[in-house]
Motif scaffolding. Structure first.
Motif, PDB file in Angstrom:
ATOM      1  N   ILE A   8      -2.793  -3.998 -13.410  1.00 10.90           N
ATOM      2  CA  ILE A   8      -3.154  -5.252 -13.755  1.00 10.90           C
ATOM      3  C   ILE A   8      -2.472  -5.584 -15.216  1.00 10.90           C
ATOM      4  CG2 ILE A   8      -4.906  -5.261 -12.049  1.00 10.90           C
ATOM      5  CD1 ILE A   8      -6.716  -5.139 -14.482  1.00 10.90           C
ATOM      6  N   LEU A  52      -1.458  -7.347 -10.182  1.00 12.64           N
ATOM      7  CA  LEU A  52      -2.140  -8.733 -10.245  1.00 12.64           C
ATOM      8  C   LEU A  52      -1.933  -9.102 -11.894  1.00 12.64           C
ATOM      9  CD1 LEU A  52      -5.661  -9.527  -8.781  1.00 12.64           C
ATOM     10  CD2 LEU A  52      -5.514  -9.489 -11.332  1.00 12.64           C
ATOM     11  N   PRO A  79      -0.640 -11.845  -7.463  1.00  9.52           N
ATOM     12  CA  PRO A  79      -1.922 -12.700  -7.453  1.00  9.52           C
ATOM     13  C   PRO A  79      -2.248 -12.826  -8.807  1.00  9.52           C
ATOM     14  CG  PRO A  79      -1.955 -10.453  -5.885  1.00  9.52           C
ATOM     15  CD  PRO A  79      -0.706 -10.557  -6.657  1.00  9.52           C
ATOM     16  N   GLY A 124      -4.840  -9.606  -1.009  1.00  6.64           N
ATOM     17  CA  GLY A 124      -3.419 -10.031  -1.650  1.00  6.64           C
ATOM     18  C   GLY A 124      -2.421  -9.667  -0.918  1.00  6.64           C
TER      19      GLY A 124
END
Length: 242
Positions: A8, A52, A79, A124
């Motif tokens: 992320i 993400l 996402p 997602g």
């Protein structure tokens, strides 16, 4: 052999928040990259495979909302969870309307953010769902492939949906004709812990209406007063089961 942990990107102009989130999210098992500006976010997207993005709305060289809008316009399905200090509900709804998957207002508990990250990743576009036994969905000449997470319009063109939009569509396709309340939809979408004022379902339905609009097709999503929403089209699968 275990799969690699999700990677992320945390984008915030506050160095203390970046450090706090980086430490906490790594403790939760995520791989974490950091950015302090829109430019750094764009660079990280090019250089790394991201699962993400945690994106602050207020960045020194631009708006996180504009960056989110640009990414969706470029057909990026990474996402995005927005971090916002804006207290007005309408400002948060704008973020969802332009393609964010979720939002969280500041100040927030890092534990809640981690829970939202996991929920978004579960639903997602980077998830790997098991192939569904029902095959392809068909309605009003649209074709939906759950295993590929793809939607084709009557002309055969691919319609780009965010992870949250696609999962909500599947919920409706699994239950055509049923009236589903907002609370039921939130629960089925894995968002049962959302804020009472969270209007994300309304926003997602609005986005689906716009993306699946077809002059020759009736209104697909009917708003039921004091009820919720109903998917009005007849749904079938490739083997003919209704």
């Amino acid at each position: 052999m275990s799969t690699q942990a999700p990677q992320i990107l945390v984008a915030d102009d506050d160095s203390e928040i970046r450090k706090l989130l980086a430490r906490y999210m790594r403790e939760q098992g995520f791989r974490v990259l950091l950015a302090s500006s829109c430019m750094e976010v764009s660079e990280k997207i090019v250089l790394h495979q991201l699962d993400l993005i945690i994106l602050d709305v207020m960045l020194p060289d631009g708006s996180g909302l504009d960056l989110c809008r640009d990414l969706r316009a470029a057909r990026s399905n990474i996402p995005i969870i927005l971090l916002t200090a804006l207290q007005e509900d309408v400002d948060r709804i704008i973020g969802l309307e332009i393609g964010a998957d979720d939002y969280l207002g500041k100040p927030f508990n890092p534990r809640e953010l981690a829970a939202r990250v996991r929920a978004v990743l579960r639903r997602g576009v980077n998830a790997r769902p098991e192939p569904r036994p029902t095959g392809l969905y068909q309605f009003e000449d649209f074709v939906v492939d759950p295993s590929l997470r793809s939607v084709r319009d009557p002309q055969g063109r691919t319609i780009t949906l965010t992870g949250a939009e696609f999962d909500l569509l599947i919920i409706f396709l699994d239950r055509p004709g049923r009236v589903l309340s907002r609370e039921q939809l939130l629960d089925l979408a894995g968002r049962s812990g959302a804020d009472v004022l969270d209007r994300s379902i309304d926003v997602l339905v609005s986005r689906l209406r716009r993306k699946l609009s077809n002059d020759s097709a009736p209104q697909l999503f009917k708003a039921i007063r004091n009820g919720g929403y109903q998917f009005a089209a007849r749904v079938s699968t490739v083997d003919g089961r209704p």
